[in-house]
Design a protein around this motif. Structure first.
Motif, short mmCIF file in Angstrom:
data_model
loop_
_atom_site.label_atom_id
_atom_site.label_comp_id
_atom_site.label_asym_id
_atom_site.label_seq_id
_atom_site.Cartn_x
_atom_site.Cartn_y
_atom_site.Cartn_z
N GLU A 1 -26.10 -19.76 -38.90
CA GLU A 1 -25.95 -21.07 -38.10
C GLU A 1 -25.46 -22.30 -38.99
O GLU A 1 -24.58 -22.98 -38.70
CB GLU A 1 -27.39 -21.43 -37.40
N MET B 1 -39.33 -23.63 -35.57
CA MET B 1 -37.89 -23.32 -35.83
C MET B 1 -37.39 -22.61 -36.89
O MET B 1 -37.81 -22.59 -37.94
CB MET B 1 -37.37 -25.08 -36.07
N TYR C 1 -25.26 -26.48 -35.36
CA TYR C 1 -26.10 -28.01 -35.00
C TYR C 1 -25.23 -29.07 -35.37
O TYR C 1 -24.32 -29.20 -36.16
CB TYR C 1 -27.30 -27.86 -35.79
N ILE D 1 -34.02 -20.87 -38.82
CA ILE D 1 -32.46 -21.21 -39.03
C ILE D 1 -31.94 -19.99 -40.24
O ILE D 1 -32.67 -19.69 -41.18
CB ILE D 1 -32.42 -22.72 -39.71
N ASN E 1 -31.55 -29.99 -35.96
CA ASN E 1 -32.02 -28.91 -35.12
C ASN E 1 -33.19 -29.10 -34.49
O ASN E 1 -34.21 -29.73 -35.22
CB ASN E 1 -32.22 -27.84 -36.03
N GLU E 2 -33.25 -29.30 -33.08
CA GLU E 2 -34.63 -29.19 -32.30
C GLU E 2 -35.22 -30.79 -32.52
O GLU E 2 -36.32 -30.91 -32.78
CB GLU E 2 -35.39 -28.30 -32.67
N SER F 1 -21.70 -25.79 -39.56
CA SER F 1 -22.99 -25.96 -38.71
C SER F 1 -22.70 -25.80 -37.16
O SER F 1 -21.87 -26.52 -36.66
CB SER F 1 -23.73 -27.11 -39.19
#
Length: 264
Positions: A36, A1, A95, A3, A122-123, A93
């Protein structure tokens, strides 16, 4: 991941000189960053006087909501309150923001400061984000750093990914070592190779370690003070940069930092 994050003291959305509205241009600049998650300081939740003065160039609502737009969620921590409004820290964000909590760490009545703690997802991974703006006096910054360490220790589970970012006002770089040792964090510029100077060359010849310095971010037009930081835990730093130049000098007195992180 991976970011992409940024931190930026936006100077309440007005220029350093003349108090001209810069909030619309700031929104455009933030969008161009393609970050992000954005850690913001000196965000106006409300300012009736500036809203009246800049009626055609001022958002109808709070600045953090205007800057978030449709692409990001926003959380706001109100710190300084006055007759015509208030300002504080904010997190934007893309997310989901699962929770947010603002902690007052003001050291005296004339300088309101806070730590905004948000948990984003996130994920399926929860990341603990702390937006920080410390005081102008060294003693107060030390006490606020102790409060930050306590806040992270008690609110982020051991091993949880952590991002701490904001305006530390730590031009002497006296706080980084205690944060590294107490929280196990890394500043995003720690891994970068320092520029070769006569001083660093002499230190290498003596076998002494070369001192790693955070980026220079203030004043934005020609940065020479190292005020802003991004500390991370549980991430590898892919890249880190300070954005400065003519564009950024018009928007705020601070230059923003941007970094790309990869979850370990």
């Amino acid at each position: 991941m991976k970011i992409r994050i940024a931190t930026y003291n936006i100077h309440k959305g007005v220029s350093s000189f003349g108090s001209r509205s810069r909030i619309v241009a700031l929104k455009q600049a933030l969008a161009a960053m393609e970050a992000e998650v954005i850690f913001l300081q000196e965000v106006q939740g409300q300012h009736d006087r500036l809203a009246t003065r800049h009626a055609t160039h001022w958002p109808g609502g709070a600045q953090h909501e205007f800057l978030a737009g449709d692409s990001h969620q926003a959380a706001y921590g109100m710190n300084a309150v006055y007759d015509h409004g208030h300002h504080g820290n904010a997190l934007l964000s893309c997310y989901p923001i699962l929770s947010s909590r603002n902690q007052d760490v003001s050291d005296h009545a004339y300088e309101a400061r806070g730590i905004l703690h948000c948990v984003i997802e996130n994920e399926g991974v929860e990341v603990h984000c702390y937006v920080v703006h410390l005081g102008l006096f060294a003693g107060g910054r030390r006490r606020q750093t102790d409060a930050l360490i306590e806040a992270v220790t008690h609110s982020a589970p051991p091993g949880a990914p952590v991002i701490i970012a904001g305006d530390f006002n730590d031009w002497g770089n006296r706080l980084s070592e205690v944060l590294r040792s107490r929280l196990g964090v890394t500043e995003v510029f720690d891994a970068q190779t320092p520029k070769l100077t006569m001083s660093s060359l002499l230190r290498r010849l003596r076998g002494a370690p070369v001192k790693i310095q955070p980026a220079k971010t203030f004043p934005a037009a020609m940065p020479f003070l190292r005020l802003d930081r991004i500390y991370v835990r549980g991430f590898r730093v892919d890249s880190a940069a300070v954005l400065h130049g003519a564009l950024w000098a018009k928007l705020s007195d601070h230059a923003p930092l941007i970094a790309t992180l990869e979850l370990l």
